[in-house]
Design an enzyme around this catalytic site. Structure first.
Site, PDB file in Angstrom:
ATOM      1  N   GLU A  89       3.895  -6.793   1.882  1.00 48.32           N
ATOM      2  CA  GLU A  89       3.724  -7.031   0.129  1.00 48.32           C
ATOM      3  C   GLU A  89       3.557  -5.715  -0.560  1.00 48.32           C
ATOM      4  OE1 GLU A  89      -0.485  -8.474   0.798  1.00 48.32           O
ATOM      5  OE2 GLU A  89       0.062 -10.373   2.089  1.00 48.32           O
ATOM      6  N   TYR A  99       0.474  -1.291 -12.206  1.00 46.05           N
ATOM      7  CA  TYR A  99      -0.904  -1.405 -12.646  1.00 46.05           C
ATOM      8  C   TYR A  99      -0.926  -0.719 -14.089  1.00 46.05           C
ATOM      9  CZ  TYR A  99      -1.169  -2.554  -7.551  1.00 46.05           C
ATOM     10  OH  TYR A  99      -1.092  -3.004  -6.417  1.00 46.05           O
ATOM     11  N   CYS A 124     -12.487   4.265 -29.082  1.00 47.07           N
ATOM     12  CA  CYS A 124     -13.561   5.217 -29.131  1.00 47.07           C
ATOM     13  C   CYS A 124     -14.432   5.418 -27.877  1.00 47.07           C
ATOM     14  CB  CYS A 124     -14.442   4.466 -30.409  1.00 47.07           C
ATOM     15  SG  CYS A 124     -13.685   4.478 -31.765  1.00 47.07           S
ATOM     16  N   GLU A 125     -13.844   6.048 -26.963  1.00 48.20           N
ATOM     17  CA  GLU A 125     -14.539   6.475 -25.859  1.00 48.20           C
ATOM     18  C   GLU A 125     -13.956   7.670 -25.491  1.00 48.20           C
ATOM     19  OE1 GLU A 125     -16.045   4.441 -23.241  1.00 48.20           O
ATOM     20  OE2 GLU A 125     -15.824   2.356 -23.891  1.00 48.20           O
ATOM     21  N   GLY A 151       0.785  -1.196   0.004  1.00 49.68           N
ATOM     22  CA  GLY A 151      -0.001   0.065  -0.006  1.00 49.68           C
ATOM     23  C   GLY A 151       0.850   1.315  -0.051  1.00 49.68           C
ATOM     24  N   GLY A 189       3.833  -3.689  -3.812  1.00 53.01           N
ATOM     25  CA  GLY A 189       3.963  -3.814  -5.262  1.00 53.01           C
ATOM     26  C   GLY A 189       4.221  -2.420  -5.855  1.00 53.01           C
ATOM     27  N   ARG A 190       3.317  -1.406  -5.984  1.00 54.77           N
ATOM     28  CA  ARG A 190       3.578  -0.115  -6.471  1.00 54.77           C
ATOM     29  C   ARG A 190       4.851   0.558  -6.196  1.00 54.77           C
ATOM     30  NH1 ARG A 190      -0.920   3.131  -7.865  1.00 54.77           N
ATOM     31  NH2 ARG A 190      -2.137   1.969  -6.040  1.00 54.77           N
ATOM     32  N   ARG A 243      -5.252   3.386 -16.013  1.00 55.49           N
ATOM     33  CA  ARG A 243      -5.215   4.411 -15.009  1.00 55.49           C
ATOM     34  C   ARG A 243      -5.909   5.768 -14.839  1.00 55.49           C
ATOM     35  NH1 ARG A 243      -2.090   5.551 -11.573  1.00 55.49           N
ATOM     36  NH2 ARG A 243      -3.166   5.001  -9.589  1.00 55.49           N
TER      37      ARG A 243
HETATM   38  N1  LLP Z   1      -1.582  -6.627  -0.782  1.00 58.62           N
HETATM   39  C1  LLP Z   1      -2.980  -6.952  -1.144  1.00 58.62           C
HETATM   40  C2  LLP Z   1      -3.645  -7.816  -0.395  1.00 58.62           C
HETATM   41  C3  LLP Z   1      -3.558  -6.128  -2.149  1.00 58.62           C
HETATM   42  O1  LLP Z   1      -4.758  -5.989  -2.298  1.00 58.62           O
HETATM   43  C4  LLP Z   1      -2.458  -5.098  -2.790  1.00 58.62           C
HETATM   44  C5  LLP Z   1      -2.941  -4.338  -3.590  1.00 58.62           C
HETATM   45  C6  LLP Z   1      -1.226  -5.132  -2.405  1.00 58.62           C
HETATM   46  C7  LLP Z   1      -0.718  -6.207  -1.434  1.00 58.62           C
HETATM   47  C8  LLP Z   1      -0.272  -4.270  -3.135  1.00 58.62           C
HETATM   48  O2  LLP Z   1      -0.719  -2.900  -2.876  1.00 58.62           O
HETATM   49  P1  LLP Z   1       0.594  -1.864  -3.271  1.00 58.62           P
HETATM   50  O3  LLP Z   1       1.848  -1.948  -2.578  1.00 58.62           O
HETATM   51  O4  LLP Z   1       0.697  -2.056  -4.841  1.00 58.62           O
HETATM   52  O5  LLP Z   1      -0.362  -0.537  -3.196  1.00 58.62           O
HETATM   53  N2  LLP Z   1      -4.924  -1.028  -9.718  1.00 58.62           N
HETATM   54  C9  LLP Z   1      -4.952   0.112  -8.665  1.00 58.62           C
HETATM   55  C10 LLP Z   1      -4.267  -0.514  -7.415  1.00 58.62           C
HETATM   56  C11 LLP Z   1      -4.969  -1.876  -6.827  1.00 58.62           C
HETATM   57  C12 LLP Z   1      -4.235  -2.356  -5.831  1.00 58.62           C
HETATM   58  C13 LLP Z   1      -4.822  -3.541  -5.363  1.00 58.62           C
HETATM   59  N3  LLP Z   1      -4.272  -4.314  -4.310  1.00 58.62           N
HETATM   60  C14 LLP Z   1      -4.123   1.351  -9.145  1.00 58.62           C
HETATM   61  O6  LLP Z   1      -3.751   1.298 -10.463  1.00 58.62           O
HETATM   62  O7  LLP Z   1      -3.762   2.131  -8.588  1.00 58.62           O
END
Ligand code: LLP
Length: 418
Positions: free
Chosen positions: A275, A373, A345-346, A239, A277-278, A314
């Site tokens: 965890e 993402y 086309c949107e 997150g 990601g981003r 996004r």
């Molecule tokens: N763990 C769980 C249980 C999650 O649901 C997520 C993200 C993460 C870890 C990783 O979160 P991060 O560190 O990447 O914030 N598509 C959206 C973001 C969706 C996130 C979903 N869950 C965007 O483009 O902003």
């Protein structure tokens, strides 16, 4: 910090001029920087210092095999949400024991496969899921390692579509219900309780909500202990936000110190799983696109480019902002304020509104901070093939996913058989 920068007016990924990538591979094309990805993973890993921890990269952010491969080589664990992500991690050389399997809707076959390959932990999100997992584990004569995801009811102060830790969200189990599910799990022969999990949302730009949620998780751990339920780990989810425009999110060290401060103060020595990601891949990727047409009217200028909402969703879905830069600076063109739009086309098919750019038709542009993402949310809407993916590594670049072909687009279809 990332490894995309201008040198002599040319925009580079590490030491590779990105215009060269665009000429060889074509556009639209995602480009990731190996050094940036590795740097970010290592910062998270080092920031925990002596506190026992595992960084489980969240595969949903960018599941390219080559990206997973780089992270597996560093010894990363993985957070997955589907059978498809599980197979990707295995193919990339990840260890099943370092995998946590999250998600509200795991199917029977996904759970069976996860138990067969001995994933490290299944993060459960409902009582029904616990029963399903227990039954499958029984059938396979194994003990299923599980954590239960609790919903701490904390506002992450982010976009509503990516807030997950509020009471009304579909994610996790709230308060006393979670305690009851833990007690039930403790009585099941085919279940091994490993931990408690929590993830309150994505693109958080302050430590406050993380701390609030963690305090509640630690309260809960204490409550479990008073019922004789001991845990082996604490999974605090991902997150942490990144810089897109004017956000100023805490860096991984600040975030981690805040986490460790709570754990130390509360005397909690449980190993921590995170965890992210981003924060690992977000700023490690750009999307290259070419200007097809410039279209001017008396009140609006459009730059129609060859990447659209199907390539990068996004902006359309979350009004996400991605900086747009020319691959070559010093253009003779006169600067104007453009809406940068795609060919789909949107009217939602835009990549950026009101951007001041000095560009001409045929020029190449980069959209920044699309490593997370980006490609993973691409689609083939309008029967547009999905873009290529490239990784730059020092002065070299590698195509790690070829551009999809129109034949591949239709390969599972047939004409009406009647
Ligand atoms: N763990 C769980 C249980 C999650 O649901 C997520 C993200 C993460 C870890 C990783 O979160 P991060 O560190 O990447 O914030 N598509 C959206 C973001 C969706 C996130 C979903 N869950 C965007 O483009 O902003």
């Amino acid at each position: 910090m990332d490894h995309f920068h201008y040198s002599n007016d040319r925009y580079l990924g590490e030491e590779v001029p990105l215009a060269e990538v665009a000429e060889v591979v074509g556009t639209p094309c995602y480009v990731y920087s190996r050094a940036t990805i590795e740097r970010h993973w290592r910062i998270f890993d080092a920031a925990f210092g002596q506190h026992p921890h595992k960084v489980c990269y969240s595969v949903k952010a960018n599941s390219s095999l080559a990206v997973l491969d780089l992270l597996a080589r560093l010894g990363s664990g993985f957070d997955i949400v589907s059978g498809g992500e599980m197979e990707r991690v295995l193919r990339a050389g990840g260890h099943p024991s370092d995998v946590v399997f999250s998600g509200v809707g795991k199917s029977e076959s996904e759970i069976r496969r996860a138990l067969q390959i001995s994933v490290g932990c299944l993060n459960l999100e409902s009582e029904s899921e616990l029963y399903r997992v227990a039954e499958i584990a029984n059938e396979l004569a194994v003990k299923a390692p599980i954590a239960i995801r609790i919903n701490p009811d904390v506002d992450p102060l982010t976009h509503p579509y990516i807030a997950t830790g509020l009471r009304d969200s579909k994610f996790g189990i709230v308060g006393q219900e979670a305690l009851a599910v833990f007690k039930r799990a403790a009585d099941m022969g085919s279940i091994e309780i490993k931990g408690v999990a929590c993830h309150i949302g994505s693109q958080l730009t302050e430590t406050g909500p993380f701390v609030q949620a963690l305090e509640k998780v630690v309260d809960f751990v204490d409550q479990l202990a008073s019922h004789g339920i001991e845990l082996a780990h604490l999974d605090i989810g991902g997150g942490l936000g990144i810089h897109y425009r004017d956000e100023n999110p805490p860096d991984p060290e600040t975030y981690t110190s805040a986490v460790i401060e709570v754990l130390d103060r509360r005397g909690c020595r449980l190993p921590v799983i995170i965890e992210p990601g981003r924060a690992i891949v977000g700023n490690a990727g750009v999307l290259l696109t070419r200007v097809e047409y410039l279209k001017h009217s008396d009140h609006r200028n459009f730059a129609v480019v060859d990447a659209g909402m199907n390539d990068l969703l996004r902006p359309a879905l979350y009004q996400g902002f991605h900086e747009i830069l020319p691959l070559q600076q010093g253009s003779a063109s006169r600067p104007r304020v453009y809406d940068v739009v795609g060919p789909v086309c949107e009217s939602a098919d835009f990549l950026g509104h009101k951007r001041s750019l000095a560009i001409a038709e045929g020029d190449l542009l980069a959209l920044r901070s699309v490593g997370a993402y980006g490609f993973v949310m691409s689609s083939v809407y309008n029967s547009r093939v999905r873009p290529a993916e490239v990784i730059v590594d020092g002065d070299r670049f590698h195509v790690v996913r070829k551009r999809e072909t129109v034949d591949q687009l239709m390969e599972n279809e047939c004409l009406f058989p009647g």
